[in-house]
Scaffold this motif. Sequence first.
Motif, PDB file in Angstrom:
ATOM      1  N   VAL A 199      -1.390   5.903  -9.448  1.00  0.00           N
ATOM      2  CA  VAL A 199      -1.804   4.977  -8.574  1.00  0.00           C
ATOM      3  C   VAL A 199      -2.409   5.858  -7.559  1.00  0.00           C
ATOM      4  N   LEU A 200      -3.651   5.580  -6.925  1.00  0.00           N
ATOM      5  CA  LEU A 200      -4.268   6.260  -6.167  1.00  0.00           C
ATOM      6  C   LEU A 200      -4.934   5.188  -4.877  1.00  0.00           C
ATOM      7  N   VAL A 201      -4.445   5.357  -3.964  1.00  0.00           N
ATOM      8  CA  VAL A 201      -4.821   4.532  -2.568  1.00  0.00           C
ATOM      9  C   VAL A 201      -6.301   4.848  -2.364  1.00  0.00           C
ATOM     10  N   ASN A 202      -7.106   3.689  -2.308  1.00  0.00           N
ATOM     11  CA  ASN A 202      -8.329   4.049  -1.908  1.00  0.00           C
ATOM     12  C   ASN A 202      -8.750   3.531  -0.558  1.00  0.00           C
ATOM     13  N   GLU A 203      -8.534   2.417  -0.037  1.00  0.00           N
ATOM     14  CA  GLU A 203      -8.810   1.998   1.246  1.00  0.00           C
ATOM     15  C   GLU A 203      -7.863   0.885   1.945  1.00  0.00           C
ATOM     16  N   LEU A 204      -7.645   0.770   3.151  1.00  0.00           N
ATOM     17  CA  LEU A 204      -7.006  -0.269   3.672  1.00  0.00           C
ATOM     18  C   LEU A 204      -7.833  -1.170   4.425  1.00  0.00           C
ATOM     19  N   ASN A 205      -8.031  -2.433   4.299  1.00  0.00           N
ATOM     20  CA  ASN A 205      -8.939  -3.182   5.117  1.00  0.00           C
ATOM     21  C   ASN A 205      -7.944  -4.337   6.120  1.00  0.00           C
ATOM     22  N   THR A 206      -8.051  -4.021   7.437  1.00  0.00           N
ATOM     23  CA  THR A 206      -7.299  -4.752   8.321  1.00  0.00           C
ATOM     24  C   THR A 206      -7.747  -6.277   8.494  1.00  0.00           C
ATOM     25  N   MET A 207      -9.052  -6.634   8.301  1.00  0.00           N
ATOM     26  CA  MET A 207      -9.550  -8.071   8.179  1.00  0.00           C
ATOM     27  C   MET A 207     -10.302  -8.374   7.189  1.00  0.00           C
ATOM     28  N   PRO A 208      -9.635  -8.476   5.870  1.00  0.00           N
ATOM     29  CA  PRO A 208     -10.537  -8.656   4.630  1.00  0.00           C
ATOM     30  C   PRO A 208     -11.193  -9.949   4.672  1.00  0.00           C
ATOM     31  N   GLY A 209     -12.094  -9.978   3.807  1.00  0.00           N
ATOM     32  CA  GLY A 209     -12.860 -11.307   3.825  1.00  0.00           C
ATOM     33  C   GLY A 209     -11.838 -12.639   3.193  1.00  0.00           C
ATOM     34  N   PHE A 210     -12.234 -13.688   4.075  1.00  0.00           N
ATOM     35  CA  PHE A 210     -11.842 -15.030   3.876  1.00  0.00           C
ATOM     36  C   PHE A 210     -12.875 -16.138   3.353  1.00  0.00           C
ATOM     37  N   THR A 211     -13.715 -15.727   2.328  1.00  0.00           N
ATOM     38  CA  THR A 211     -14.441 -16.622   1.787  1.00  0.00           C
ATOM     39  C   THR A 211     -14.227 -16.944   0.658  1.00  0.00           C
ATOM     40  N   LEU A 212     -14.885 -18.077   0.023  1.00  0.00           N
ATOM     41  CA  LEU A 212     -14.364 -18.641  -1.103  1.00  0.00           C
ATOM     42  C   LEU A 212     -14.272 -17.658  -2.170  1.00  0.00           C
ATOM     43  N   THR A 213     -15.024 -16.524  -2.284  1.00  0.00           N
ATOM     44  CA  THR A 213     -14.951 -15.519  -3.414  1.00  0.00           C
ATOM     45  C   THR A 213     -14.103 -14.399  -2.897  1.00  0.00           C
ATOM     46  N   SER A 214     -13.370 -14.377  -1.856  1.00  0.00           N
ATOM     47  CA  SER A 214     -12.593 -13.268  -1.377  1.00  0.00           C
ATOM     48  C   SER A 214     -11.199 -13.082  -2.189  1.00  0.00           C
ATOM     49  N   VAL A 215     -10.757 -11.818  -2.333  1.00  0.00           N
ATOM     50  CA  VAL A 215      -9.585 -11.520  -2.959  1.00  0.00           C
ATOM     51  C   VAL A 215      -8.367 -11.916  -2.382  1.00  0.00           C
ATOM     52  N   TYR A 216      -8.391 -11.630  -0.765  1.00  0.00           N
ATOM     53  CA  TYR A 216      -6.919 -11.721  -0.032  1.00  0.00           C
ATOM     54  C   TYR A 216      -6.455 -12.947  -0.333  1.00  0.00           C
ATOM     55  N   PRO A 217      -7.074 -14.055   0.257  1.00  0.00           N
ATOM     56  CA  PRO A 217      -6.250 -15.516  -0.035  1.00  0.00           C
ATOM     57  C   PRO A 217      -6.297 -15.781  -1.508  1.00  0.00           C
ATOM     58  N   LYS A 218      -6.932 -15.351  -2.569  1.00  0.00           N
ATOM     59  CA  LYS A 218      -6.816 -15.613  -3.820  1.00  0.00           C
ATOM     60  C   LYS A 218      -5.536 -14.877  -4.320  1.00  0.00           C
ATOM     61  N   LEU A 219      -5.169 -13.903  -3.831  1.00  0.00           N
ATOM     62  CA  LEU A 219      -3.900 -13.053  -4.456  1.00  0.00           C
ATOM     63  C   LEU A 219      -2.767 -13.843  -3.742  1.00  0.00           C
ATOM     64  N   TRP A 220      -2.788 -14.215  -2.502  1.00  0.00           N
ATOM     65  CA  TRP A 220      -1.649 -15.133  -1.933  1.00  0.00           C
ATOM     66  C   TRP A 220      -1.803 -16.510  -2.866  1.00  0.00           C
ATOM     67  N   GLU A 221      -2.751 -17.241  -2.954  1.00  0.00           N
ATOM     68  CA  GLU A 221      -2.700 -18.392  -3.697  1.00  0.00           C
ATOM     69  C   GLU A 221      -2.048 -18.098  -5.182  1.00  0.00           C
TER      70      GLU A 221
END
Length: 329
Positions: free
Chosen positions: A277-299
């Motif tokens: 496993v390789l860390v690539n990036e950390l995004n402190t304010m990820p997207g919150f659009t309808l297609t964004s990953v951050y809220p989809k993963l929590w859902e």
Amino acid sequence: MRVAVIGGGRSSEHEVSLRSAASVAEGVAGAGHEVLPITVERSGTWVHGGDRLALEPAAGLLGADVAFPVLHGPFGEDGTVQGMLELLDVPYVGAGVLASALCMDKVIFKDLLGAAGVPQVAYAAVRESRWQADPDAVLAGLESLGLPVFVKPNRLGSSVGIGKATTAAELGEALSTAFEHDVLAIVEAFSPGIEVECSVMGLDDPEVSLPGEIVLAGADWYDYEAKYTPGAMELVVPARLSPIAAAELRRLAAETFVRIGCAGLARVDFFVEGDRVLVNELNTMPGFTLTSVYPKLWEATGLSFPALCDRLLAYAVRRFEAERVARAF
């Protein structure tokens, strides 16, 4: 609570931020809070209800109990707005000044992880002045990374200005494109692994979502269009990982969040090569659009969008109160 939702900004990610802010405003209202929408225009002017805002240190922000700065890229996600909110004395969602600045700077972020022995792809930084002075020397110095490589502006997100180079000629073109956005570019070695992302939330003992695997529908790599065009990307949750890789990925997500000093939320991006496993990036304010990953993963993990927004607001207030006690102003 009265929540100032801030969107827009001065960076090239202005439009993405506006879409994210609209989604957040809906989620915050759905959680039962009052939304105070603020738009940061491309000029840098802050506007609420059509009126230009005058910001005064220690005077708060429209009487808001907490701010949710849904801003992406420079002048929003890089510690500048976070510093302003600190001066206004307003609790805010997300990482503080230092962590925001560190994560916005891809080279510094990778340097810090490298010093801690965190696994990641090989990379090199290239300054525009050096490229203009001696491009042949720059290309020679990058040969150890192999081909293909990815070239990115150092301080930008949402895949803006990024290029994939499979030849030396394409590498030169990709560097020129990156320099249109930043005087410093980062060149990263290619990983044959799958792209996996995790959402993180909390303070000193953060929670990590189920991992999501990025599966592209026709695109060669995860570019701007693949991120924000409906149907261009499929998010497979949970990611198709071995038990060893899944456990290591979630451990590294939480560890990196704490190591950098993040707060509230972050999305951590990885390459997974088998059990490596390789860390690539950390995004402190990820997207919150309808297609964004951050809220989809929590859902997918079992948390609705309004509930997610509510928890992020609570973390912001908790951190604010704890820091004010610790600083004993």
